[in-house]
Design an enzyme around this catalytic site. Structure first.
Site, PDB file in Angstrom:
ATOM      1  N   GLY A 159      -6.215 -18.289 -19.817  1.00  0.00           N
ATOM      2  CA  GLY A 159      -7.653 -18.304 -19.538  1.00  0.00           C
ATOM      3  C   GLY A 159      -8.040 -19.446 -18.621  1.00  0.00           C
ATOM      4  O   GLY A 159      -9.078 -19.407 -17.958  1.00  0.00           O
ATOM      5  N   ASN A 160      -7.181 -20.490 -18.567  1.00  0.00           N
ATOM      6  CA  ASN A 160      -7.414 -21.601 -17.649  1.00  0.00           C
ATOM      7  C   ASN A 160      -7.020 -21.257 -16.214  1.00  0.00           C
ATOM      8  O   ASN A 160      -7.424 -21.944 -15.271  1.00  0.00           O
ATOM      9  CB  ASN A 160      -6.619 -22.842 -18.068  1.00  0.00           C
ATOM     10  CG  ASN A 160      -7.361 -23.738 -19.024  1.00  0.00           C
ATOM     11  OD1 ASN A 160      -6.991 -23.865 -20.186  1.00  0.00           O
ATOM     12  ND2 ASN A 160      -8.429 -24.372 -18.548  1.00  0.00           N
ATOM     13  N   SER A 161      -6.221 -20.210 -16.045  1.00  0.00           N
ATOM     14  CA  SER A 161      -5.729 -19.858 -14.714  1.00  0.00           C
ATOM     15  C   SER A 161      -6.881 -19.680 -13.730  1.00  0.00           C
ATOM     16  O   SER A 161      -7.836 -18.956 -14.014  1.00  0.00           O
ATOM     17  CB  SER A 161      -4.920 -18.565 -14.772  1.00  0.00           C
ATOM     18  OG  SER A 161      -3.687 -18.767 -15.410  1.00  0.00           O
ATOM     19  N   LEU A 173       8.583 -25.143  11.055  1.00  0.00           N
ATOM     20  CA  LEU A 173       9.314 -26.089  11.884  1.00  0.00           C
ATOM     21  C   LEU A 173      10.373 -25.380  12.720  1.00  0.00           C
ATOM     22  O   LEU A 173      10.583 -25.694  13.886  1.00  0.00           O
ATOM     23  CB  LEU A 173      10.001 -27.137  11.004  1.00  0.00           C
ATOM     24  CG  LEU A 173       9.195 -28.352  10.552  1.00  0.00           C
ATOM     25  CD1 LEU A 173      10.038 -29.194   9.605  1.00  0.00           C
ATOM     26  CD2 LEU A 173       8.754 -29.174  11.741  1.00  0.00           C
ATOM     27  N   GLY A 174      11.076 -24.446  12.081  1.00  0.00           N
ATOM     28  CA  GLY A 174      12.160 -23.763  12.773  1.00  0.00           C
ATOM     29  C   GLY A 174      13.514 -24.376  12.473  1.00  0.00           C
ATOM     30  O   GLY A 174      14.390 -24.429  13.344  1.00  0.00           O
ATOM     31  N   VAL A 175      13.691 -24.863  11.225  1.00  0.00           N
ATOM     32  CA  VAL A 175      14.985 -25.415  10.824  1.00  0.00           C
ATOM     33  C   VAL A 175      15.426 -24.755   9.525  1.00  0.00           C
ATOM     34  O   VAL A 175      14.608 -24.250   8.751  1.00  0.00           O
ATOM     35  CB  VAL A 175      14.913 -26.948  10.617  1.00  0.00           C
ATOM     36  CG1 VAL A 175      14.525 -27.644  11.901  1.00  0.00           C
ATOM     37  CG2 VAL A 175      13.923 -27.309   9.499  1.00  0.00           C
ATOM     38  N   HIS A 226      -3.154 -13.727  -9.637  1.00  0.00           N
ATOM     39  CA  HIS A 226      -2.817 -12.959 -10.842  1.00  0.00           C
ATOM     40  C   HIS A 226      -4.020 -12.752 -11.758  1.00  0.00           C
ATOM     41  O   HIS A 226      -3.988 -11.894 -12.641  1.00  0.00           O
ATOM     42  CB  HIS A 226      -1.651 -13.613 -11.603  1.00  0.00           C
ATOM     43  CG  HIS A 226      -2.007 -14.864 -12.360  1.00  0.00           C
ATOM     44  ND1 HIS A 226      -1.756 -16.132 -11.884  1.00  0.00           N
ATOM     45  CD2 HIS A 226      -2.562 -15.042 -13.580  1.00  0.00           C
ATOM     46  CE1 HIS A 226      -2.135 -17.028 -12.765  1.00  0.00           C
ATOM     47  NE2 HIS A 226      -2.642 -16.389 -13.804  1.00  0.00           N
ATOM     48  N   ASP A 261      -0.226 -17.542  -4.943  1.00  0.00           N
ATOM     49  CA  ASP A 261      -1.022 -17.134  -6.107  1.00  0.00           C
ATOM     50  C   ASP A 261      -2.472 -17.610  -5.995  1.00  0.00           C
ATOM     51  O   ASP A 261      -3.087 -18.019  -6.979  1.00  0.00           O
ATOM     52  CB  ASP A 261      -0.403 -17.648  -7.409  1.00  0.00           C
ATOM     53  CG  ASP A 261      -0.893 -16.858  -8.629  1.00  0.00           C
ATOM     54  OD1 ASP A 261      -1.561 -15.821  -8.434  1.00  0.00           O
ATOM     55  OD2 ASP A 261      -0.608 -17.286  -9.768  1.00  0.00           O
TER      56      ASP A 261
END
Length: 471
Positions: free
Chosen positions: A224-226, A281-283, A122, A152
């Site tokens: 701004g920390n993102s 995994l397929g579950v 973002h 993200d």
């Protein structure tokens, strides 16, 4: 003269009486009150070990060393985008465009000496121009290498005239609740800002959809920390600061970071494949709550309950069954779905994972080879999967994807059933484009505009080719 002396005598007598009364009654009562207060007992936690009565945090933790190691590797990211504002009378009169340049700022972390930088998707989304400013105030133009919207996470790169300081990845799975951490970034354009806190929780899901697994911390993080760094006291990168929860838009005590193991895996996939390769995994199933435990007659409220095992998946081949409760993946305890999701987001297809399940009151361990995702949920249709050669042969077609499960939407479900469409039918084309895999379907749907007609071509169990249109 006599009158003046009389007044002075009366004043002196009144003062003496007042002072005497104070000494006898008031001051005595104060002494008693103070004495009684001192005799009140104090309560302290009882311990057989000698402790510091002031409860001072461990002073051996070196915040300064971690900050010095990290601050030069965190950069200021400036993203220039173009937005379409409302057309004004002046725009119309002078024939001007209503588009306006907007500048957004965030942070990033240098992860290699040749200029690769990790940040949030973002932070760089929609950029027309991207610049990066280092801690030494040098500024470079940056290019986007790739990004993943789900996690993200984005990877960008600058071409510097020298080797750059960089941060090394730590193991976020080993991070502990209560451990000291530092958040380093550029809040409100205040460059090279360091804040400290502890890890408040792990595997935190903010969406409610069980598709996130954040590290929660009380280190102050603001706009701004993102994209900035969350590091441990060794200065190792254990997270990318991403989000806050706040009614004001500013920090109120909690912030959230993408774990470094997930971020590292995303970056590696982008560099090697150009997109993210997820191992599954397929579950299917859900986290065990009190209601869940009651519904299925379980004697535990922690873990992931397997309701269904996907045919031919890694879980199916390894021997996992419906009714099993996943308790661990490797050495990571699974208490809820976000624990499982967070672990799998850091793994790739063909990775082998030891899965500990509870079956009939006993714990069993299965080695499961993760596979590339071969299913896709399309709300109008349901769940589709890559078709096998035998499926295509049965329906006498050379291409297509298979309907694995019809949608839960009652309106669409009734429509499909009334038209004789069922599980196993093969979708051969979408919007007049042939499909060979779910990747093809995903690409077509991604490039489709919301209001565009959706045209689906399929072959039913009778071998008949049908076309369906949806708005």
């Amino acid at each position: 003269m006599k009158k003046i002396l009389s007044i002075l005598f009366v004043s002196a007598l009144g003062g003496a009486i007042t002072l005497g009364a104070y000494k006898i009654f008031i001051e005595k009562n104060q002494d008693v009150a103070i004495q009684n207060k001192q005799e009140q007992p104090f309560s302290f936690p009882v311990s057989h070990q000698t402790t510091n009565a002031n409860f001072i945090p461990d002073t051996d933790v070196s915040f300064a060393a971690a900050a010095e190691k990290t601050v030069h590797t965190v950069v200021h990211v400036k993203n220039t985008t173009v937005s379409s504002g409302q057309m004004t009378f002046e725009d119309l009169f002078f024939g001007r465009q209503s588009q306006r340049a907007q500048v957004g700022t965030g942070s990033g972390v240098i992860i290699s000496p040749d200029g690769y930088i990790i940040t949030n998707n973002h932070v760089i989304a929609g950029s027309r121009a991207l610049t990066v400013t280092l801690n030494n105030n040098k500024t470079y133009e940056a290019k986007i290498i790739g990004a993943d919207e789900k996690t993200d996470i984005a990877l960008i790169k600058v071409e510097a005239d020298e080797e750059l300081p960089f941060t090394t990845f730590g193991d976020s799975d080993q991070a502990k609740i209560g451990e000291w951490v530092l958040a380093v970034g550029n809040p409100f354009n205040l460059t090279s800002t360091v804040t400290a806190g502890i890890i408040s929780a792990k595997s935190r899901d903010l969406s409610g959809l069980s598709n996130q697994s954040f590290i929660q911390t009380d280190a102050a993080v603001n706009p701004g920390n993102s994209g900035g760094a969350l590091v441990n006291t060794n200065g190792d990168l254990i997270g990318i600061n991403t989000a806050i929860t706040s009614q004001t838009g500013s920090y109120i005590g909690y912030s959230f970071a993408v774990p470094s193991n997930i971020a590292k895996k995303v970056v590696q996939d982008i560099m090697e494949f150009g997109n993210v390769q997820n191992g599954i995994l397929g579950v299917s199933g859900g986290s065990i709550s009190a209601g869940y435990a009651e519904k299925f007659g379980l004697n535990t409220t922690e873990g992931f309950y397997i309701e269904e095992v996907e045919e031919d998946s890694g879980a199916d081949i390894a021997g996992l069954k419906s009714g099993d409760i996943i308790k661990k993946l490797e050495n990571i305890e699974i208490k809820k779905f976000s624990d499982l999701k967070g672990f799998l987001n850091s793994k790739s297809p063909n990775d082998v994972v030891n899965v500990t399940v509870l079956r009939d009151g006993e714990q069993k361990v299965f080695a499961v080879t993760l596979r590339k995702n071969e299913t896709l949920t399309v709300p109008i249709i349901g769940v589709i999967k890559n078709a096998k050669p035998k499926d295509l042969k049965k329906y006498k077609t050379e291409n297509g994807v298979k309907i694995a499960r019809l949608t839960n939407n009652k309106n669409y479900l009734s429509y499909w059933i009334n038209n004789g469409v069922q599980v196993g039918d093969i979708i051969t084309a979408i919007n007049d484009t042939k499909v060979n895999s779910i990747d093809d379907v995903q690409t077509i749907l991604k490039n489709r505009h919301t209001n565009d007609l959706l045209r689906i071509e399929l072959i039913n169990s009778k071998g008949e080719k049908e076309r369906y249109n949806f708005r």
